[in-house]
Design a protein around this motif. Structure first.
Motif, short mmCIF file in Angstrom:
data_model
loop_
_atom_site.label_atom_id
_atom_site.label_comp_id
_atom_site.label_asym_id
_atom_site.label_seq_id
_atom_site.Cartn_x
_atom_site.Cartn_y
_atom_site.Cartn_z
N TYR A 36 0.91 -1.41 -0.13
CA TYR A 36 -0.12 -0.38 -0.18
C TYR A 36 1.28 0.88 0.47
O TYR A 36 1.79 1.74 0.59
CB TYR A 36 -1.05 0.02 1.39
N TRP A 61 -0.75 -2.98 -6.06
CA TRP A 61 -1.24 -2.14 -4.94
C TRP A 61 -2.61 -2.47 -4.23
O TRP A 61 -3.75 -3.45 -4.91
CB TRP A 61 -1.52 -0.19 -5.15
N GLN A 493 -0.34 7.30 -7.21
CA GLN A 493 -0.12 5.44 -7.35
C GLN A 493 -2.32 5.18 -7.12
O GLN A 493 -2.59 5.65 -6.67
CB GLN A 493 -0.17 4.45 -5.75
N ALA A 502 -1.83 -1.56 -10.22
CA ALA A 502 -0.57 -1.00 -10.44
C ALA A 502 0.19 -1.52 -11.98
O ALA A 502 1.15 -0.85 -12.11
CB ALA A 502 0.27 -1.55 -9.06
#
Length: 633
Positions: A36, A61, A493, A502
């Motif tokens: 994370y 992620w 992100q 991701a």
């Protein structure tokens, strides 16, 4: 091909510390990586996500650190090496699973990387996550340089498989974000085929027997650490002072010793395997000197462990004098620097070190060249409009309401940039939990309205359980979800609401609005750039009872800038602006505080900094004279 995967074995590359860790993950053969985002750790997974375009590996992620560790563990159970990375706060989140996982044990190598943040440079605390290694009986490695970061990470997977347990590697901000030349190794074949053996179970029962087994694994790690190349002694055979250091502090101690010309009097021990301690190796070093100084970041972790060991070794090594955080020679908090080591070595050896003279000389050289900066929202940040609306609504309500805050860019609501509206900030999701508590105090006479805020990424990370709790217990809360379509503070992100993963793959976004409505909660949506309308909507919701959600939706200004920018060109009409004669007391530059608005000392009027202004147009609504003009480009 990605630059991290393109390097050939033996090649020397200039790498950031986190890139070196990522390269070590690849050289260690990990094919499953989860995290994370959270500074200073974010670049590890970002680098691996880029590498996944060239290699047969999976990178994600996760919604939070506990889920990341659980997902990575599944890969380990299925025979694939795995890595999970997080900042120190994240280890708290993952710790519930971690304390049980270290009892059940693992299969393929799995490495937990914690990046701690001394001085809380980009964190709400400066917690020392190393304590979790001691608590959960897992080995701990602490690299001192990017080269060691790569090599330790690579070796950590082997160690994990030897003891069938998680291995923790600890970096700190300074190491994660420094750059250094690193010699890389070879990338192994990553053609592992995952398979879970139904004949092998992973659980914590019987607890006592598994606990005993965990201790045996730790003893095996200690045995391996006795001959580890990551521990090194440098200095005279019997120094007047031995500095025991870990992590970046090794560089600081070595530099301070050399600068003060103490090479013949002071030795420096670099300890890379900091838990469990290699007891016999440490004992030999303690026999060298009667005076010991500890140098490490944040808590006296190594210091306490070595002193406990020294007590056990009393009959062998005799009495030793210790200097460190406990004695007050090393600061108990804040990031350690070479200057701290210069100070303490200068004091112990009575060397006059002209620190203040140097400081004053530097200050005299650069003082006039650097503009003062304060914590503040970016130009065009929608959070400025959100807090402006909150401020107005709370004033209209008149019951001394306040904001229960959370973790993200909007944490800065505690400062003038957010009009000082936020009155408490702790952990991710805790703003909603606190609001639930306030919301149940009404039966005891509490009558202040409480507004709680969290971002879209934080909502998925830890906000949802608090909202469900509010629904379940009918807590009187008003949650503002500041949806800016990004995990902005840590580097944009993706999260479950953004529509991509991701690895860059498209995915169906989780609809925050639909999710909240599915709980049967009142939900409204507003645009924080339309401050007056938002304030009115807020005020109306404040007059209602029970759990309510207001989604303040506006893309992060930096993301908007990358996607074409804003439609306006802003200017201040110098004829209309009355300056000090207005009576607003420079409201636009003193209170609203967008960096794009500046006070012209020469003209004594406000003006637009055309370099900084992004053209969002929001400031046109706050001038009482209407002097701020937005014109379409």
């Amino acid at each position: 091909m990605n630059r991290i995967t393109a390097f050939q074995p033996g090649e020397t590359a200039l790498l950031q510390g986190n890139e070196a860790i990522a390269r070590g993950v690849l050289e260690g053969g990990a094919v499953f990586c989860a995290a994370y985002p959270g500074n200073p750790s974010s670049e590890i997974l970002e680098t691996l996500a880029e590498c996944s375009k060239d290699l047969p590996m999976y990178v994600e992620w996760s919604t939070n650190e506990k889920v990341a560790l659980e997902a990575a563990t599944a890969a380990s159970f299925a025979g694939c090496r795995a890595m999970v990375s997080m900042k120190q706060n994240g280890v708290n989140v993952a710790s519930d699973f971690l304390t049980n996982l270290t009892l059940s044990g693992t299969k393929a190598g799995i490495v937990l990387i914690s990046c701690d943040d001394p001085s809380g440079i980009s964190s709400t605390n400066e917690e020392d996550a190393r304590l979790f290694a001691r608590m959960t009986d897992i080995p701990l490695l602490e690299p001192a340089t990017p080269q060691e970061a790569l090599e330790m990470t690579r070796w950590a997977f082997e160690l994990s498989e030897k003891i069938s347990n998680v291995v923790m590697l600890r970096s700190v901000s300074r190491l994660s974000h420094t750059r250094s030349c690193v010699q890389v190794g070879a990338l192994p074949s990553l053609d592992t085929r995952p398979w879970f053996d139904p004949g092998q179970a992973f659980h914590t029962f019987p607890v006592v027997a598994k606990h005993a087994g965990r201790h045996r694994k730790l003893e095996e790690a200690a045995r391996l650490f006795e001959s580890s190349p990551f521990n090194a002694y440098e200095g005279p055979e019997n120094p007047e002072l031995l500095v025991i250091s870990s992590g970046c502090a090794w560089s600081y101690a070595s530099e301070a010793r050399d600068l003060l010309g103490l090479g013949e009097r002071v030795a420096v021990l670099k300890l890379g395997t900091t838990w469990p301690l290699p007891a016999e190796f440490i004992a030999r070093q303690l026999e060298r000197s009667k005076r010991i100084l500890f140098a490490e970041d944040i808590d006296p972790f190594v210091e306490d462990s070595v002193k406990a060991l020294a007590a056990d070794l009393g009959s062998r090594i005799g009495v030793r004098e210790f200097f460190g955080k406990t004695s007050g020679h090393i600061p108990a908090c804040g990031e350690l620097t070479p200057a701290h080591l210069m100070d303490v070595l200068g004091s112990l050896f009575e060397i006059d070190w002209l620190d203040e003279t140097y400081r004053h000389k530097v200050a005299a050289l650069i003082g006039d060249s650097l503009p003062l900066r304060e914590f503040g929202f970016c130009p065009g940040c929608p959070h400025r409009g959100s807090y402006y609306a909150v401020k107005k609504a709370l004033v209209w309500d008149g019951r001394n309401g306040f904001v229960s805050g959370d973790i993200g860019c909007y944490t800065m609501g505690i400062w003038p940039t957010g009009f000082n509206q936020v009155k408490s900030v702790h952990a991710m999701g805790s703003g909603i939990g606190l609001a639930c508590g306030y919301g149940k105090l009404t039966s005891l006479g509490f009558d202040q309205p409480v507004v709680t805020v969290c971002g879209d990424s934080t909502f998925f990370h830890a906000g949802l359980p608090g909202l469900v709790n509010a629904k379940f217990n009918q807590a009187d809360i008003l949650l503002l979800i500041l949806d800016n379509s990004a995990t902005a503070m840590t580097g944009f992100q993706p999260h479950p609401g953004t529509g991509r993963t991701a690895m860059g793959n498209p995915t169906e976004p989780v609809d925050v609005e639909a999710l909240c409505r599915s709980l049967g909660i009142t939900v409204a949506v507003a645009d924080p750039y339309r401050m007056e309308e938002t304030a009115q909507t807020l005020y109306g919701l404040m007059q209602q009872e029970g759990p309510r959600v207001l989604i303040l939706r506006r893309k992060c200004a930096l993301v908007q800038g990358r996607e074409g920018g804003f439609p306006f060109r802003m200017r201040v009409d110098q004829e209309t602006c009355l300056g000090e004669a207005c009576g607003c007391n420079r409201y636009c530059t003193r209170v609203f505080r967008c960096p794009g608005l500046v006070w012209d000392e020469k003209e004594q009027k406000s003006t637009i900094d055309e370099v900084i202004c992004v053209g969002c147009g929001i400031c046109a609504d706050i001038c009482p004279q209407g002097a701020i003009i937005r014109e379409r480009k």
